[in-house]
Design a protein around this motif. Sequence first.
Motif, PDB file in Angstrom:
ATOM      1  N   ASP A 165      44.388  47.807  45.940  1.00 48.43           N
ATOM      2  CA  ASP A 165      43.071  47.126  45.934  1.00 48.43           C
ATOM      3  C   ASP A 165      42.125  48.233  45.690  1.00 48.43           C
ATOM      4  O   ASP A 165      40.996  47.780  45.499  1.00 48.43           O
ATOM      5  CB  ASP A 165      42.907  46.526  47.467  1.00 48.43           C
ATOM      6  CG  ASP A 165      43.854  45.503  47.636  1.00 48.43           C
ATOM      7  OD1 ASP A 165      44.071  44.549  46.781  1.00 48.43           O
ATOM      8  OD2 ASP A 165      44.138  45.021  48.870  1.00 48.43           O
ATOM      9  N   ASP A 166      42.539  49.416  45.868  1.00 50.25           N
ATOM     10  CA  ASP A 166      41.473  50.530  45.458  1.00 50.25           C
ATOM     11  C   ASP A 166      41.400  50.842  44.162  1.00 50.25           C
ATOM     12  O   ASP A 166      40.380  51.771  43.723  1.00 50.25           O
ATOM     13  CB  ASP A 166      41.907  51.615  46.535  1.00 50.25           C
ATOM     14  CG  ASP A 166      42.082  51.540  47.847  1.00 50.25           C
ATOM     15  OD1 ASP A 166      41.076  50.623  48.361  1.00 50.25           O
ATOM     16  OD2 ASP A 166      42.915  52.334  48.611  1.00 50.25           O
ATOM     17  N   VAL A 167      42.315  50.599  43.326  1.00 51.75           N
ATOM     18  CA  VAL A 167      42.129  50.547  41.893  1.00 51.75           C
ATOM     19  C   VAL A 167      41.839  49.543  40.799  1.00 51.75           C
ATOM     20  O   VAL A 167      42.179  48.538  41.297  1.00 51.75           O
ATOM     21  CB  VAL A 167      43.652  51.094  41.405  1.00 51.75           C
ATOM     22  CG1 VAL A 167      43.574  51.512  40.005  1.00 51.75           C
ATOM     23  CG2 VAL A 167      44.029  52.448  42.434  1.00 51.75           C
ATOM     24  N   MET A 173      31.747  40.679  41.758  1.00 55.18           N
ATOM     25  CA  MET A 173      31.689  39.259  42.062  1.00 55.18           C
ATOM     26  C   MET A 173      32.780  38.547  42.537  1.00 55.18           C
ATOM     27  O   MET A 173      34.129  39.144  42.377  1.00 55.18           O
ATOM     28  CB  MET A 173      31.171  38.838  40.767  1.00 55.18           C
ATOM     29  CG  MET A 173      29.996  39.328  39.803  1.00 55.18           C
ATOM     30  SD  MET A 173      29.817  39.158  38.297  1.00 55.18           S
ATOM     31  CE  MET A 173      30.795  40.178  37.475  1.00 55.18           C
ATOM     32  N   SER A 174      32.805  37.289  42.736  1.00 49.35           N
ATOM     33  CA  SER A 174      33.898  36.490  43.252  1.00 49.35           C
ATOM     34  C   SER A 174      33.985  35.553  41.882  1.00 49.35           C
ATOM     35  O   SER A 174      33.028  34.724  41.516  1.00 49.35           O
ATOM     36  CB  SER A 174      33.597  35.996  44.292  1.00 49.35           C
ATOM     37  OG  SER A 174      33.629  36.807  45.458  1.00 49.35           O
ATOM     38  N   GLU A 187      38.977  35.167  43.179  1.00 46.42           N
ATOM     39  CA  GLU A 187      39.242  36.505  43.103  1.00 46.42           C
ATOM     40  C   GLU A 187      37.996  37.499  42.949  1.00 46.42           C
ATOM     41  O   GLU A 187      36.867  36.871  42.493  1.00 46.42           O
ATOM     42  CB  GLU A 187      40.230  36.364  41.837  1.00 46.42           C
ATOM     43  CG  GLU A 187      41.379  35.683  41.791  1.00 46.42           C
ATOM     44  CD  GLU A 187      42.496  35.807  40.840  1.00 46.42           C
ATOM     45  OE1 GLU A 187      42.187  36.793  39.793  1.00 46.42           O
ATOM     46  OE2 GLU A 187      43.250  35.023  40.738  1.00 46.42           O
ATOM     47  N   VAL A 188      38.354  38.809  42.956  1.00 47.38           N
ATOM     48  CA  VAL A 188      37.262  39.712  42.818  1.00 47.38           C
ATOM     49  C   VAL A 188      37.312  40.151  41.427  1.00 47.38           C
ATOM     50  O   VAL A 188      38.143  40.474  40.679  1.00 47.38           O
ATOM     51  CB  VAL A 188      37.560  40.907  43.716  1.00 47.38           C
ATOM     52  CG1 VAL A 188      36.461  42.116  43.296  1.00 47.38           C
ATOM     53  CG2 VAL A 188      37.677  40.628  44.957  1.00 47.38           C
TER      54      VAL A 188
END
Length: 118
Positions: free
Chosen positions: A25-27, A82-83, A88-89
């Motif tokens: 999630d950080d990448v 954004m979603s 999803e991001v």
Amino acid sequence: MAGSEDENGEGHVHGFDDSEEITDDDVMVFEDENGVEREGLIVAVIEHEGVDYAVVQPLDQLTEEDGDDEEDEIETYVFTVMSTAEGEVAYGEVEDEAAFNAVCDAFSELMDTVDDED
């Protein structure tokens, strides 16, 4: 938005994880200004005027061992968060120069705070 902390243009920091553990999630994968696909570490998410912005630094620069100088500059990119319709991001370009500058200023202040704590 009377009384909102965003009115001063400084924004908020939603997250800053200074742990050394990096999760998926950080990448994110992004294309740099030269069209080269790169992986980047999302080092902070900063809110400015109701919009979230991801501050990203390329993983290849963060893992280089060649010059452990504090003077070495690490490229920093800013993307809107954004979603999608699927929940999803997604990330997009920052088109507002004033917002970009405000996010960069907030990130610089955050890094100064982190440096002061070390």
